[in-house]
Design a protein around this motif. Structure first.
Motif, PDB file in Angstrom:
ATOM      1  N   PHE A 115      41.592  -8.677 156.641  1.00 24.38           N
ATOM      2  CA  PHE A 115      40.514  -9.653 156.775  1.00 24.38           C
ATOM      3  C   PHE A 115      39.183  -9.058 156.323  1.00 24.38           C
ATOM      4  CE2 PHE A 115      37.037 -11.353 159.425  1.00 24.38           C
ATOM      5  CZ  PHE A 115      37.037 -12.660 158.961  1.00 24.38           C
ATOM      6  N   GLN A 116      38.943  -7.808 156.671  1.00 30.94           N
ATOM      7  CA  GLN A 116      37.693  -7.140 156.280  1.00 30.94           C
ATOM      8  C   GLN A 116      37.566  -7.090 154.756  1.00 30.94           C
ATOM      9  OE1 GLN A 116      37.241  -3.133 157.834  1.00 30.94           O
ATOM     10  NE2 GLN A 116      35.923  -2.537 156.117  1.00 30.94           N
ATOM     11  N   GLN A 117      38.636  -6.680 154.088  1.00 31.13           N
ATOM     12  CA  GLN A 117      38.608  -6.596 152.623  1.00 31.13           C
ATOM     13  C   GLN A 117      38.448  -7.982 151.993  1.00 31.13           C
ATOM     14  OE1 GLN A 117      42.282  -5.935 150.399  1.00 31.13           O
ATOM     15  NE2 GLN A 117      41.299  -4.182 149.390  1.00 31.13           N
ATOM     16  N   MET A 118      39.200  -8.956 152.507  1.00 28.29           N
ATOM     17  CA  MET A 118      39.162 -10.311 151.982  1.00 28.29           C
ATOM     18  C   MET A 118      37.763 -10.909 152.105  1.00 28.29           C
ATOM     19  SD  MET A 118      41.665 -13.475 153.087  1.00 28.29           S
ATOM     20  CE  MET A 118      43.122 -12.459 152.894  1.00 28.29           C
ATOM     21  N   ARG A 119      37.158 -10.733 153.277  1.00 27.32           N
ATOM     22  CA  ARG A 119      35.835 -11.313 153.516  1.00 27.32           C
ATOM     23  C   ARG A 119      34.776 -10.653 152.640  1.00 27.32           C
ATOM     24  NH1 ARG A 119      32.999 -12.138 159.498  1.00 27.32           N
ATOM     25  NH2 ARG A 119      31.201 -13.325 158.751  1.00 27.32           N
ATOM     26  N   THR A 120      34.842  -9.332 152.497  1.00 25.06           N
ATOM     27  CA  THR A 120      33.854  -8.621 151.683  1.00 25.06           C
ATOM     28  C   THR A 120      33.880  -9.098 150.235  1.00 25.06           C
ATOM     29  OG1 THR A 120      34.024  -6.646 153.081  1.00 25.06           O
ATOM     30  CG2 THR A 120      33.117  -6.349 150.864  1.00 25.06           C
ATOM     31  N   ILE A 121      35.091  -9.205 149.685  1.00 28.54           N
ATOM     32  CA  ILE A 121      35.229  -9.580 148.283  1.00 28.54           C
ATOM     33  C   ILE A 121      34.842 -11.041 148.049  1.00 28.54           C
ATOM     34  CG2 ILE A 121      36.888  -9.928 146.412  1.00 28.54           C
ATOM     35  CD1 ILE A 121      38.420  -7.509 147.484  1.00 28.54           C
ATOM     36  N   ILE A 122      35.358 -11.929 148.898  1.00 27.66           N
ATOM     37  CA  ILE A 122      35.142 -13.353 148.662  1.00 27.66           C
ATOM     38  C   ILE A 122      33.697 -13.748 148.890  1.00 27.66           C
ATOM     39  CG2 ILE A 122      35.727 -15.670 149.479  1.00 27.66           C
ATOM     40  CD1 ILE A 122      38.554 -14.650 149.978  1.00 27.66           C
ATOM     41  N   GLU A 123      33.065 -13.221 149.919  1.00 26.64           N
ATOM     42  CA  GLU A 123      31.665 -13.568 150.156  1.00 26.64           C
ATOM     43  C   GLU A 123      30.773 -13.057 149.039  1.00 26.64           C
ATOM     44  OE1 GLU A 123      30.670 -12.255 154.083  1.00 26.64           O
ATOM     45  OE2 GLU A 123      31.623 -13.987 155.042  1.00 26.64           O
TER      46      GLU A 123
END
Length: 522
Positions: free
Chosen positions: A275-283
């Protein structure tokens, strides 16, 4: 001097324009490695009750577009062997038969520019639902057709809805699946094409002897049935976590990941890092929106675009369109004229195709991508060359054994076609396209695939009617072109990390820019 946050934004913008995943230094690489390690250590899906439930719900929620398309191909093959259908529409041949089959692909092409307006704004599930409603409407119109024009319009409507669902269904599968399973699960999506084909082939076999119009109206109406199932099934699935993060619903996205990827354990290290990686990239991507221009601004992205365009064309022009829609006409070139025999061969071929496509999907976890594509290309070339020779011997010298060999060649052809162009049609683009340009890349894939299908399906009956078995020589020559392009331009993507895959496209320049940007942030 700009602060760290400004430098980070500039770095992200540079990576998005290049079409690669944002990278903020060694910590990001360490995070990638940690997530990959934890993912591989996760228990198999059948030991995670929630994940198993998710995969079961994907069947009615996401597989319908491919089923509908497969149903259409086999149904049109079967209907050509149904005397009441053939007589009702004036025994269509040549260009008339071509436009009747190709009009569905034209509907897909016309709808392509409108796809993102629904799915990107309102969610993946909304895109699938809208497509299902349109397909169901088209199927009802098709079964109720009273003349040729109405039949054409109904098939155009089915195609218009199909492209919505067929774009977002594999995307939703890929964005919901556990990373450990994503490669095989996404590859399995396209195998459901043959499930639809099997249903249609044996339905037409069961109805072809009915002496009334219901011999063709029943299978025509049944084409709408899967869409009704998907209207309900898609909302039994959760929305894409990636889409929810992009829309500012991060808490809801994490809840989905926790429930299905960690079986409800909100302390699970893998899900928290995922979730941390996904949120960082997508935001970062939401703040630096990628336009269509990004597809051609860098050499790496131009190479990606070339691969996607070629993949869309090759998936339809490898000879499969000749068999998928005009098997009956192909069988007639080798003396198979009995309607019952044609339908039996059609049904058996679809069962064989489904088995080989499922095996091919699982092989994607073991075989290199270029090996799959090249083996597929050389295999199809050898089969088509042999098929052409046998068809010539039958027609020019009345060689009965050669005519029977053509039937065997049909099965051999699909063995090689399914190895790559069924199994990798959606999973390979996911590896080739970085997330910032993935949706746009898929739109390009759909456009060129459906446009090629329209041209192919329109031309095939004209060629068969004009020169018969000699028309196979066109595909022998074209397969040589395909093999050359695959050998020269297709990039190996199996095995290395996304960072290494990006480097194979963008070269050292991209990597140097990343290191420079990461150093400026320290």
């Amino acid at each position: 001097m700009a602060g760290p946050s400004t430098e980070k934004d500039r770095a992200t913008s540079s990576f998005v324009e290049k079409g690669t995943t944002p990278d903020f230094g060694q910590n990001a690489l360490d995070l990638d490695e940690r997530i990959l390690k934890l993912s591989n250590e996760c228990p198999p899906f059948y030991r995670n009750r929630n994940l198993l439930t998710l995969y079961l719900l994907i069947i009615p929620g996401c597989l319908v577009p491919a089923i509908t398309l497969g149903f259409d191909g086999a149904m049109m093959n079967g209907l050509q062997a149904v005397p009441t259908w053939d007589n009702y529409f004036g025994q269509p041949r040549g260009a008339l038969l071509g436009i009747m089959s190709a009009i569905l692909a034209l509907g897909c092409v016309v709808a392509t520019p409108f796809v993102s307006m629904v799915g990107d704004r309102h969610g993946r599930r909304a895109g699938i639902f809208v497509g299902s409603v349109i397909m169901a409407t088209g199927g009802i119109l098709q079964g109720a057709s009273v003349h040729f024009a109405m039949f054409l319009v109904s098939r155009f409507v089915i195609g218009f809805g199909l492209v919505f669902a067929n774009t977002f269904a594999p995307m939703l599968i890929g964005e919901l699946a556990h990373p450990k399973d994503r490669q095989v699960i996404t590859s399995l999506y396209q195998t459901s094409w043959y499930i639809g084909a099997i249903l249609a082939a044996w339905t037409t076999f069961g109805t072809f002897s009915i002496p009334t119009e219901w011999a063709w109206r029943i299978p025509s109406l049944l084409q709408a049935a899967p869409a009704f199932v998907q209207m309900v099934g898609v909302y039994c699935l959760p929305e894409s976590p990636r889409w929810m993060i992009a829309k500012g619903k991060a808490d809801e996205a994490k809840a989905v990941l926790v429930k299905y990827h960690a079986n409800g354990d909100d302390e699970d290290e893998f899900v928290n890092l995922e979730f941390q990686q996904m949120r960082t990239i997508i935001e970062a991507e939401v703040d630096n929106e990628t336009g269509w221009k990004a597809l051609v601004t860098s050499p790496g992205n131009r190479k990606r675009l070339l691969i996607i365009v070629c993949l869309g064309i090759f998936s339809q022009w490898s000879g499969n369109g000749l068999v998928s829609y005009y098997l009956v006409r192909v069988l007639e070139t080798v003396g198979i004229t009995d309607a019952r025999d044609k339908n039996i061969i059609n049904g058996c071929l679809m069962i064989f195709n489904w088995i080989t496509s499922v095996i091919s999907a699982f092989l994607t976890a073991r075989i290199k991508r270029r090996t799959q594509f090249l083996t597929s290309g050389f295999g199809m070339l050898a089969v088509f060359a042999t098929q052409t020779l046998c068809a010539g011997l039958f027609n020019d010298h009345n060689n009965i054994a050669a005519g029977k060999a053509v039937i065997a060649m049909l099965f051999a052809f699909y063995l090689f076609f399914n190895l790559a162009f069924n199994a990798l049609l959606y999973s390979y683009p996911i590896e080739v396209l970085p997330y910032p340009i993935r949706a746009k890349g898929f739109s390009i894939l759909m456009f060129f695939g459906k446009a090629s299908n329209f041209i192919n399906v329109l031309v095939n009956p004209i060629g068969l009617q004009a020169i018969g078995w000699k028309f196979y020589l066109v595909y022998v020559g074209w397969l040589c072109v395909e093999i050359t392009f695959i050998w020269k331009f297709f990039v190996e993507t199996k095995g290395p990390s996304l960072e290494a895959i990006a480097m194979r496209f963008d070269g050292e320049t991209s990597q140097a820019e990343k290191k420079k940007s990461a150093k400026s942030m320290e």
